[in-house]
Design a protein around this motif. Structure first.
Motif, PDB file in Angstrom:
ATOM      1  N   VAL A  33       0.840  -1.200   0.000  1.00 24.02           N
ATOM      2  CA  VAL A  33       0.000   0.000   0.000  1.00 24.02           C
ATOM      3  C   VAL A  33       0.875   1.251   0.000  1.00 24.02           C
ATOM      4  CG1 VAL A  33      -1.719   1.322   1.303  1.00 24.02           C
ATOM      5  CG2 VAL A  33      -1.949  -1.152   1.112  1.00 24.02           C
ATOM      6  N   ILE A  34       1.794   1.348   0.957  1.00 25.31           N
ATOM      7  CA  ILE A  34       2.627   2.551   1.006  1.00 25.31           C
ATOM      8  C   ILE A  34       3.586   2.585  -0.176  1.00 25.31           C
ATOM      9  CG2 ILE A  34       4.492   1.726   2.503  1.00 25.31           C
ATOM     10  CD1 ILE A  34       4.206   4.581   3.915  1.00 25.31           C
ATOM     11  N   SER A  85       2.780   1.813  -3.147  1.00 27.83           N
ATOM     12  CA  SER A  85       2.022   2.404  -4.256  1.00 27.83           C
ATOM     13  C   SER A  85       2.000   3.926  -4.141  1.00 27.83           C
ATOM     14  CB  SER A  85       0.592   1.852  -4.300  1.00 27.83           C
ATOM     15  OG  SER A  85      -0.221   2.383  -3.279  1.00 27.83           O
ATOM     16  N   TRP A  86       2.036   4.447  -2.914  1.00 23.96           N
ATOM     17  CA  TRP A  86       2.055   5.898  -2.722  1.00 23.96           C
ATOM     18  C   TRP A  86       3.412   6.470  -3.132  1.00 23.96           C
ATOM     19  CZ3 TRP A  86       0.196   5.871   3.050  1.00 23.96           C
ATOM     20  CH2 TRP A  86      -1.062   5.258   3.141  1.00 23.96           C
ATOM     21  N   ASN A 137       5.228   5.364  -8.835  1.00 22.67           N
ATOM     22  CA  ASN A 137       4.653   6.285  -9.811  1.00 22.67           C
ATOM     23  C   ASN A 137       3.288   5.870 -10.322  1.00 22.67           C
ATOM     24  OD1 ASN A 137       6.886   8.054  -9.719  1.00 22.67           O
ATOM     25  ND2 ASN A 137       8.040   6.663 -11.027  1.00 22.67           N
ATOM     26  N   GLU A 145      -0.847   4.310  -9.533  1.00 21.93           N
ATOM     27  CA  GLU A 145      -1.999   4.781  -8.764  1.00 21.93           C
ATOM     28  C   GLU A 145      -1.839   4.423  -7.290  1.00 21.93           C
ATOM     29  OE1 GLU A 145      -6.828   4.194  -8.839  1.00 21.93           O
ATOM     30  OE2 GLU A 145      -5.686   4.052 -10.700  1.00 21.93           O
ATOM     31  N   ASN A 146      -2.275   5.337  -6.420  1.00 16.20           N
ATOM     32  CA  ASN A 146      -2.200   5.109  -4.975  1.00 16.20           C
ATOM     33  C   ASN A 146      -3.288   4.140  -4.532  1.00 16.20           C
ATOM     34  OD1 ASN A 146      -0.159   7.024  -4.788  1.00 16.20           O
ATOM     35  ND2 ASN A 146      -1.544   8.661  -4.186  1.00 16.20           N
ATOM     36  N   GLN A 147      -2.886   3.083  -3.825  1.00 16.47           N
ATOM     37  CA  GLN A 147      -3.857   2.166  -3.250  1.00 16.47           C
ATOM     38  C   GLN A 147      -4.522   2.833  -2.049  1.00 16.47           C
ATOM     39  OE1 GLN A 147      -2.260  -1.689  -2.297  1.00 16.47           O
ATOM     40  NE2 GLN A 147      -1.197  -1.871  -4.258  1.00 16.47           N
ATOM     41  N   PRO A 172      -2.026   9.255   1.774  1.00 16.13           N
ATOM     42  CA  PRO A 172      -1.561   8.755   0.470  1.00 16.13           C
ATOM     43  C   PRO A 172      -1.098   9.877  -0.465  1.00 16.13           C
ATOM     44  CG  PRO A 172      -3.562   7.613   1.107  1.00 16.13           C
ATOM     45  CD  PRO A 172      -3.363   8.735   2.099  1.00 16.13           C
ATOM     46  N   HIS A 173      -1.840  10.989  -0.497  1.00 15.50           N
ATOM     47  CA  HIS A 173      -1.471  12.114  -1.355  1.00 15.50           C
ATOM     48  C   HIS A 173      -0.187  12.777  -0.876  1.00 15.50           C
ATOM     49  CE1 HIS A 173      -5.189  11.914  -3.646  1.00 15.50           C
ATOM     50  NE2 HIS A 173      -5.838  11.807  -2.506  1.00 15.50           N
ATOM     51  N   ASP A 197       2.741  10.500  -1.634  1.00 17.16           N
ATOM     52  CA  ASP A 197       2.914  10.500  -3.085  1.00 17.16           C
ATOM     53  C   ASP A 197       3.660  11.752  -3.542  1.00 17.16           C
ATOM     54  OD1 ASP A 197       2.329   9.437  -5.792  1.00 17.16           O
ATOM     55  OD2 ASP A 197       0.994  11.173  -5.942  1.00 17.16           O
ATOM     56  N   LYS A 198       3.237  12.899  -3.057  1.00 19.33           N
ATOM     57  CA  LYS A 198       3.845  14.161  -3.481  1.00 19.33           C
ATOM     58  C   LYS A 198       5.226  14.369  -2.850  1.00 19.33           C
ATOM     59  CE  LYS A 198       0.567  15.006  -6.174  1.00 19.33           C
ATOM     60  NZ  LYS A 198       0.782  14.681  -7.579  1.00 19.33           N
TER      61      LYS A 198
END
Length: 141
Positions: free
Chosen positions: A55-56, A58-59, A62, A64-66, A105-106, A109-110
């Protein structure tokens, strides 16, 4: 509070009260991560130890975030950490895990635009502000 306002707007927070709660939790969460041994790397390790490495990952990656549930946030960070974030943010503890499941997650990701945890592992608010511009564009379109 430009970074926090940008992120909460990007996440489509409904009303001003909800947006304020998201911003407060986000600020407290960033501080929490920055204070952990290893910063974001330490948090990643905690997710991996709790079976949520994919999960992390995926964040950070590059793709999609789970999604993550509020229960998974609570079990990974621990109730003490969630309570501390709630107290610092001035938000009821029973709401913090849900907010974190939306914003974390956002944020991760950023904070990892190259698909890697940055050296030092902390969140750099100034660099995140620029990265969030793209998120704003995606949400408004």
């Amino acid at each position: 509070m430009g970074l926090l306002d940008s992120l909460t707007s990007a996440l489509g927070s409904g009303d001003a009260t909800q947006g304020s709660a998201h911003a407060s939790v986000l600020a407290a969460a960033m501080e929490y991560v920055n204070q952990q041994p290893g910063g974001l790397g330490g948090v990643v390790q905690s997710f991996e130890q709790n079976g949520l490495g994919g999960v992390i990952g995926s964040w950070i990656g590059n793709g999609e975030n789970q999604p993550i549930s509020s229960d998974q946030i609570e079990s990974t960070l621990g109730s003490d950490a969630v309570s501390a974030i709630a107290q610092k943010a001035g938000v009821p503890a029973d709401q913090v895990s849900g907010i974190l499941s939306q914003v974390l997650p956002h944020l991760v990701d950023k904070a990892t635009p190259n698909g890697e945890v940055p050296q030092g592992g902390g969140f750099d608010a100034s660099s995140l502000l620029g990265a969030l511009g793209g998120l704003l564009g995606k949400r408004e379109g």
